[in-house]
Design an enzyme around this catalytic site. Structure first.
Site, PDB file in Angstrom:
ATOM      1  CE1 TYR A 189     -23.530   3.454   9.059  1.00 39.43           C
ATOM      2  CE2 TYR A 189     -25.511   3.661   7.715  1.00 39.43           C
ATOM      3  CZ  TYR A 189     -24.866   3.792   8.937  1.00 39.43           C
ATOM      4  OH  TYR A 189     -25.557   4.236  10.031  1.00 39.43           O
ATOM      5  CD  GLU A 192      -2.730   1.305   2.454  1.00 38.68           C
ATOM      6  OE1 GLU A 192      -3.673   0.479   2.406  1.00 38.68           O
ATOM      7  OE2 GLU A 192      -2.553   2.097   3.393  1.00 38.68           O
TER       8      GLU A 192
END
Length: 599
Positions: free
Chosen positions: A133, A24
């Site tokens: 969400y 990452e």
């Protein structure tokens, strides 16, 4: 390729017992930081990660950089890329824009997150026209793009600050999977036992997608404690007992931290729940590479040789428009970023197999496609790297340092030199010592194995061929001597051009492409992936002299008149020349023997 499909393919391969890994990276805040990150990503490509992911910075310039990084890693670096996408400050219009850019770049993987609240914003709230969400974002992506994207979601093995119940968090995770998510990436942790028990409960809840643990290397004691506190995760006693006594010695902390994290990872792999590790690099490479090395996951001589050989002699792009690209001019061999940018507007059928292109192509027009600057270093960094040359000898010394590996880049070469040039390295150094400034080169190769770890490319059991090639700067005062020495009856062909576009050549057909690299493989047509031809050389000449001009302007802005004068001399009084020895069989060093007569 979608991440879940890549992981499945690996599980079904002969090498399925060896775990895989990914990295990452986050979005840097400065243009020089972006350049440094590209260089680091390029180096870490050599470890063969299954994919990388790029974090998302919602709103403003950094979110644009997120999509730019994704596009570049896919198109230029050839790295399978996953793009983070959050709900924070993201109305549907911006989400649609980000997804469209990812889709166009060939990205097939999205990590769908709710995201953290903006700094100083207090509790998290959805923006107008946005989602509340992550499951809503997952559902939206799946509805809009069908199965194009693999969608990952986050999970929290040690809980979340906004939810006290672990069972409820697993229920929420199940909802995200049921909405269409394909894999899970977890928050960092240091307690393997807690993580393994969490995996057991996740599987018992009926969640069967891949679980990818997020691994945070330990680089300093302060950052280790700060991150653990911020994420509210448990630190095992063993970690504290070994790290606290050496907390003021960063080198020891990193070494011991590598041992601890490697042991934790091995325990995860042995549990049977995990086959893939995702390393949070924090845009650094050393700590992550140390962990992979300790675990024995880095490629070595015992690995399948062909798996480590490129399909072409240049980095294959993963951009969907470039899938049919099999030919590139050699001039951009060490400037892949600008080449991809200059051909980014081509359609899928404009990457030909023979004749390279035509003068109407955007690749041969707008240099602005390369960005605001052609030198991929800041003005300050340019001075640090290349100082303030005031003589041709200073320039030649820079090139010699590059050839020796002391410099990783030059104004016209963005990437480090590889060992391919080793056979002609003494000749290149000699040429530069005698003030023939070399720009690009490749040695003669006559039937090397395609599996060769330095020069190999393409399918297995093939053979690689190359014509010797050299590109250099020639003083106009030596042009007549050069033309006389080369003549018309030799195996050498050349193009020479000055900044005013005056061209000299002995090519029998200026429009023809001269293949300088090719490969022969069982049951396949001959591949000719690297060429020399006039139209693209003139495009490269335009770029090269612009690079010199930008370098000169940087000296002018920093009050270096002698360096300005030198660069203007290169622009006004030198030609850019490429020369090919078409006799790839002869052991003679014809090009260099010829140029020695110019000393």
């Amino acid at each position: 390729m979608r991440i879940s499909h890549k992981l499945q393919r690996h599980r079904e391969s002969e090498d399925s017992t060896k775990p895989t890994f990914s990295f990452e990276f986050f979005v840097p805040k400065t243009s020089q930081g972006v350049q440094n990150l590209y260089d680091r990503m390029d180096r870490m490509y050599q470890t063969h990660p299954q994919f990388i992911d790029i974090t998302w910075n919602a709103g403003g310039r950094l979110s644009q950089l997120s999509t730019d990084l994704v596009s570049t890693s896919q198109s230029v670096l050839g790295l399978e890329t996953c793009m983070h996408l959050t709900c924070t400050n993201m109305p549907v219009e911006l989400i649609d824009e980000a997804l469209e850019k990812a889709y166009v770049s060939g990205c097939q993987n999205i990590l769908a997150l709710r995201g953290d609240a903006p700094i100083n914003a207090g509790e998290w709230k959805p923006c107008d026209g946005g989602f509340s969400y992550a499951k809503d974002l997952v559902r939206y992506i799946r509805k809009k793009y069908g199965d194009h994207f693999d969608i990952g979601v986050a999970a929290y093995p040690e809980g979340h600050p906004e939810e006290s119940g672990d069972d409820m968090l697993i229920e929420y995770l199940k909802e995200k999977i049921d909405c269409g998510a394909d894999f899970i990436v977890t928050q960092m942790f240091y307690d393997a036992d807690i993580f393994i028990d969490w995996c057991r409960r996740v599987r018992e809840a009926g969640i069967n997608v891949p679980i990818i643990p997020g691994i945070m290397p330990i680089t300093s004691f302060a950052s280790f404690m700060r991150r653990a506190d911020w994420c509210q995760i448990h630190i095992p006693e063993e970690f504290l007992a070994k790290l606290e006594p050496v907390k003021d010695d960063d080198q020891l902390v990193r070494d011991i931290g590598t041992e601890l994290i490697s042991g934790m990872c091995q325990k995860l792999l042995d549990s049977g729940y995990v086959t893939h590790l995702h390393l949070y690099t924090m845009n650094l490479e050393k700590a992550s590479i140390m962990i992979l090395d300790r675990l024995g996951l880095l490629p070595d001589e015992s690995d399948n040789v062909q798996d480590n050989v490129m399909p072409l002699p240049w980095r294959k792009s993963l951009h969907p428009k470039r899938r049919n690209e099999t030919v590139r001019p050699i001039f951009w061999q060490r400037r892949p970023y600008s080449y991809v940018a200059r051909t980014s507007q081509w359609s899928a059928d404009e990457f030909p197999n023979g004749r390279f292109g035509d003068s109407s192509s955007p690749a041969f027009g707008d240099l602005d496609l390369c960005g605001s600057t052609l030198i991929r270093q800041s003005g300050k960094r340019s001075l640090e790297l290349w100082s303030t040359p005031t003589s041709l000898k200073d320039i030649s010394n820079l090139v010699i340092d590059y050839l020796h590996g002391k410099l990783k880049c030059l104004p016209w070469s963005d990437v480090p030199l590889n060992h391919e040039v080793d056979p002609i390295l003494p000749d290149l150094i000699e040429l530069n010592e005698n003030l023939i400034i070399t720009v690009n080169s490749q040695p003669r190769i006559n039937g090397a194995k395609s599996s060769d770890r330095v020069i190999g490319w393409g399918p297995s059991n093939g053979y690689i061929y190359q014509k010797q090639y050299l590109e250099f700067l020639l003083p106009k005062s030596k042009l007549d001597q050069f033309l006389s020495i080369v003549g018309d009856g030799t195996t050498l062909t050349y193009f020479a051009v000055d900044s005013a576009n005056k061209v000299f050549s002995n090519h029998p057909d200026d429009a023809a492409a001269n293949a300088v690299t090719w490969g022969i493989f069982p049951g396949r047509e001959i591949l000719q992936p690297t060429i020399v031809e006039k139209v693209s050389f003139l495009a490269w000449k335009e770029e090269f002299y612009h690079i010199l001009d930008e370098w000169k302007l940087n000296f002018a802005e920093n009050g270096k008149p002698e360096s300005v004068k030198l660069l203007q001399t290169l622009i006004d009084d030198y030609l850019l020349v490429n020369i090919v020895d078409n006799d790839y069989v002869s052991p003679d060093n014809t090009i260099h023997d010829l140029l020695r007569k110019l000393y």
